[in-house]
Design an enzyme around this catalytic site. Structure first.
Site, mmCIF file in Angstrom:
data_model
loop_
_atom_site.group_PDB
_atom_site.id
_atom_site.type_symbol
_atom_site.label_atom_id
_atom_site.label_comp_id
_atom_site.label_asym_id
_atom_site.label_seq_id
_atom_site.Cartn_x
_atom_site.Cartn_y
_atom_site.Cartn_z
ATOM 1 C CD GLU A 261 -2.745 1.441 0.146
ATOM 2 O OE1 GLU A 261 -3.310 0.473 -0.380
ATOM 3 O OE2 GLU A 261 -2.862 2.609 -0.277
ATOM 4 C CB THR A 305 -6.434 0.847 -3.710
ATOM 5 O OG1 THR A 305 -5.561 1.426 -2.754
ATOM 6 C CG2 THR A 305 -6.363 -0.664 -3.580
HETATM 7 C C1 GP9 Z 1 -9.081 0.263 1.508
HETATM 8 C C2 GP9 Z 1 -7.862 0.479 0.700
HETATM 9 C C3 GP9 Z 1 -7.513 1.928 0.456
HETATM 10 O O1 GP9 Z 1 -9.739 -0.944 1.392
HETATM 11 O O2 GP9 Z 1 -7.666 -0.374 -0.308
HETATM 12 O O3 GP9 Z 1 -7.666 2.405 -0.821
HETATM 13 P P1 GP9 Z 1 -6.949 3.756 -1.316
HETATM 14 O O4 GP9 Z 1 -7.421 4.873 -0.426
HETATM 15 O O5 GP9 Z 1 -5.472 3.553 -1.201
HETATM 16 O O6 GP9 Z 1 -7.373 3.934 -2.710
HETATM 17 MN MN MN Z 2 -3.956 2.370 -2.079
#
Ligand code: GP9
Ligand code: MN
Length: 684
Positions: A261, A305
């Site tokens: 992440e 994401t």
């Molecule tokens: C939450 C996570 C965050 O489930 O995948 O997503 P993002 O804010 O990084 O797009």
């Molecule tokens: Mn993300």
């Protein structure tokens, strides 16, 4: 006291009084439902205030229509509206109990994503207290039938209803403004239906959903199979033959896709406070059997994401606005990695320690053909296990191992971490490196959460080794997008030592890790320019799956013919020589504005990028893959998928046969979890 009571009773005997009473009762029951029937994640005083406020404007507007009418029918109208709205709330409560999400138009139209017909199981899941959502209607009916409140049948002066409607609109405006300021991009980024309900209410969410769906469905309704012609031609003309030296080297291996992440490439080998921030990932990056890419870019737009997931598993770009997983994930036809691999004998699973509705994963994954989606309810939950958007990575990865060992092999498993997410907060006992000292509070914690993620990865990799899984698995790592946005240029200047950290530098800092690690893989650091769009073709080649007839906008990163123009979602791009940001062209090598580049070269590069992006958008907006039947690929039937925990556990149990292929089965059904070592303080 008596006078107050008398005044109140007089007021309630007017139609306006009755409307206000109905709004108040409605608001109370909605708050009851919000707090006991849904899991909206309301935090802080502003969100609480908005949760209480948000039923009022819409109901004032709806019930307020009764004020424009006269006679008994105005009361009957109000009661019918109240009843219908309660039925809707009731249905959402039941749906939410099963799917942790709200009903949407696409679901109701029966796209097939709701595989379990709720009707069948309704008796099993309904609770007596669910009927309390009809209590306000009942109270109003009783008050009228027993003449506690008398009907006021005369016509009102037109000013009153108009004023009430205006007040409703004003209140809604205030609600929206406050919501947007608490959560920017609430309606444009649309991450999670829970957020819209929390901030604007269930009814506003429905209106929003209907508008959104009508818009997207209209485009789809007009599209036809011949719209694919230009796309097929583009695919043919631009097909890049993959690197034959790598074809099939990972055939039949398990695949782990590890989502890092918000992890930027610069963190690799980055030192702070005299220490490597991410020693485990650095080690993997430099290993001989890791293919590492140091010119690999994230290409996400607002979907962050979700865009990364879409690109990685479909080789289609995210949309210019919003997230395609949310707008089109439920309804569209896809030819995604899980479905492709499933048809090559793989078990496919996604793991994420957040609610399943986020980014509409619960529905999109069905369209992508994921056999399993292990989300928050599959994991033991404790308050201390969570931070930010979901479970802490160390606990999440450890608890995921319990399911991994049960998956029939070969499997394709995607693990989505989340602790290294903005605003990079981490509890003291999990910190193992000091914050950076830029003075920018959202930047300085980044090294701490990145370090935590790195340790979690280290623990996970050690388990793969301890169990022997590393011997027959290919482990792929990728950073989904930037961690530090271009709003923090000053802090980035301090961190990177680049004095005037400008738009050019910001573009270069869109690099994220992409590493493929496998026993015996011919690795090394590869300098090819590429991005998330190229992952699927690269992996399919390694797995020996021919994708030459697929509609994919990326190409094999290992191919000597790989075109090295990396498109960003806004039309900017980076190549080994040219970087375009807005209307400025830079020399990628030295960061200087490139004044010599010819107009012809500029338009050639720009056209390539915009053509690719717009063709990809056409595929998604028109749902064009529904018209495409490539040989060797069977369309996914969304109805075949079910992510209910009880269902998944039963399926995994079935796989526990004597000659089962899961790690567990191969170990005589003895768990291998005791080999998982973690120092997570919460588990001590
Ligand atoms: C939450 C996570 C965050 O489930 O995948 O997503 P993002 O804010 O990084 O797009
Ligand atoms: Mn993300």
């Amino acid at each position: 006291m008596k006078r107050i009571f008398k005044g109140l009773s007089n007021f309630l005997n007017t139609r306006l009084g009755f409307v206000i009473l109905a709004v108040v009762l409605y608001t109370i029951k909605t708050i009851y439902a919000y707090t006991t029937k849904f899991n909206l994640g309301v935090k802080g005083s502003m969100q609480t205030f908005l949760m209480v406020l948000n039923p009022i404007p819409v109901m004032l507007l709806l019930f307020g229509i009764a004020l424009y009418m006269k006679g008994r029918k105005s009361y009957i109208f109000l009661l019918i509206i109240d009843f219908l709205d309660s039925v809707w709330l009731f249905s959402n409560i039941l749906y939410y109990r099963e799917f942790s999400d709200f009903l949407t138009m696409i679901l109701i139209k029966g796209s097939g994503a709701v595989s379990n017909n709720l009707g069948k199981s309704i008796l099993g899941i309904v609770k007596p207290t669910d009927f309390l959502v009809f209590l306000d209607v009942l109270i109003l009916i009783l008050l009228l039938s027993f003449k506690v409140i008398r009907m006021d049948v005369k016509r009102l002066k037109w000013r009153i209803p108009v004023l009430v409607s205006c007040l409703a609109v004003l209140l809604f405006g205030a609600n929206l403004t406050l919501a947007q300021s608490d959560r920017s991009g609430l309606l444009t980024r649309t991450f999670d239906n829970n957020y819209i309900v929390k901030y604007l209410g269930l009814n506003a969410f429905n209106v929003y959903d209907v508008i959104k769906t009508t818009k997207t469905s209209a485009v789809k309704a007009q599209s036809k199979s011949s719209d694919l012609d230009s796309i097929k031609k583009y695919m043919k003309d631009n097909y890049v033959t993959p690197n034959a030296e790598y074809t099939g080297v990972a055939k039949g291996k398990n695949v782990f896709i590890i989502h890092l992440e918000s992890f930027q490439q610069y963190l690799i080998d980055y030192k702070w406070d005299g220490q490597e921030v991410t020693p485990n990932l650095n080690k993997i990056y430099h290993q001989n059997d890791t293919l590492s890419f140091d010119n690999f870019f994230n290409q996400v737009g607002q979907g962050k994401t979700a865009d990364a997931e879409l690109m990685l598993e479909n080789s289609l770009f995210g949309l210019p606005e919003g997230s395609a997983m949310v707008t089109d994930g439920t309804s569209n036809t896809f030819q995604a990695a899980p479905a492709i691999l499933d048809q090559h004998g793989y078990t496919t699973a996604s793991f994420h320690g957040d609610v399943p509705s986020f980014w509409n994963r619960d529905n999109t994954y069905k369209s992508w053909g994921y056999d399993y989606f292990f989300s928050s309810s599959y994991y033991k939950q404790k308050k201390s296990y969570n931070i930010g958007y979901g479970m802490k990575d160390k606990i999440f990865l450890k608890d995921s191992a319990a399911y991994i060992q049960q998956l029939p092999q070969p499997f394709y498993a995607k693990l989505i971490t989340v602790t290294n997410h903005y605003p990079y907060t981490l509890d003291k006992k999990n910190q193992s490196i000091s914050k950076t000292d830029t003075g920018d509070s959202t930047v300085d914690g980044y090294v701490q959460t990145a370090r935590y993620l790195d340790q979690a990865i280290g623990e996970f990799m050690a388990w793969l080794q301890a169990t022997g899984l590393d011997k027959n698995s290919m482990v792929v790592f990728y950073g989904d997008h930037y961690g530090i946005s271009d709003n923090h240029k000053k802090a980035m200047a301090k961190i990177t030592g680049i004095k005037d950290f400008d738009d050019f530098d910001n573009a270069q800092y869109q690099r994220v890790p992409f590493m493929i690690h496998m026993d015996g893989l011919k690795g090394g650091i590869n300098h090819t320019y590429g991005g998330e769009i190229d992952v699927l073709p690269t992996l399919l080649n390694l797995l020996g799956v021919d994708d030459s007839n697929m509609i994919q906008f990326g190409s094999d990163l290992l191919s000597p013919d790989h075109p090295q123009t990396v498109a960003f979602r806004n039309g900017d791009f980076v190549t080994p020589t040219v970087t375009k940001v807005g209307s400025t062209y830079y020399n990628t090598k030295n960061g200087k504005v490139d004044k010599k580049i010819s107009a012809q070269e500029k338009s050639k590069l720009s056209n390539k990028v915009t053509t690719e992006l717009s063709l990809s958008d056409r595929v998604i907006n028109g749902d064009l893959l529904r018209f495409y039947n490539p040989e060797g690929f069977t369309k996914v039937n969304k109805k075949d998928y079910n992510y209910k925990k009880s269902h998944a556990l039963a399926e995994l149990k079935k796989a526990r046969t004597k000659n089962g292929t899961s790690l567990l089965a191969q170990n005589d059904n003895k768990s291998l979890l005791d080999l998982y070592q973690t120092d997570a303080p919460e588990l001590k």
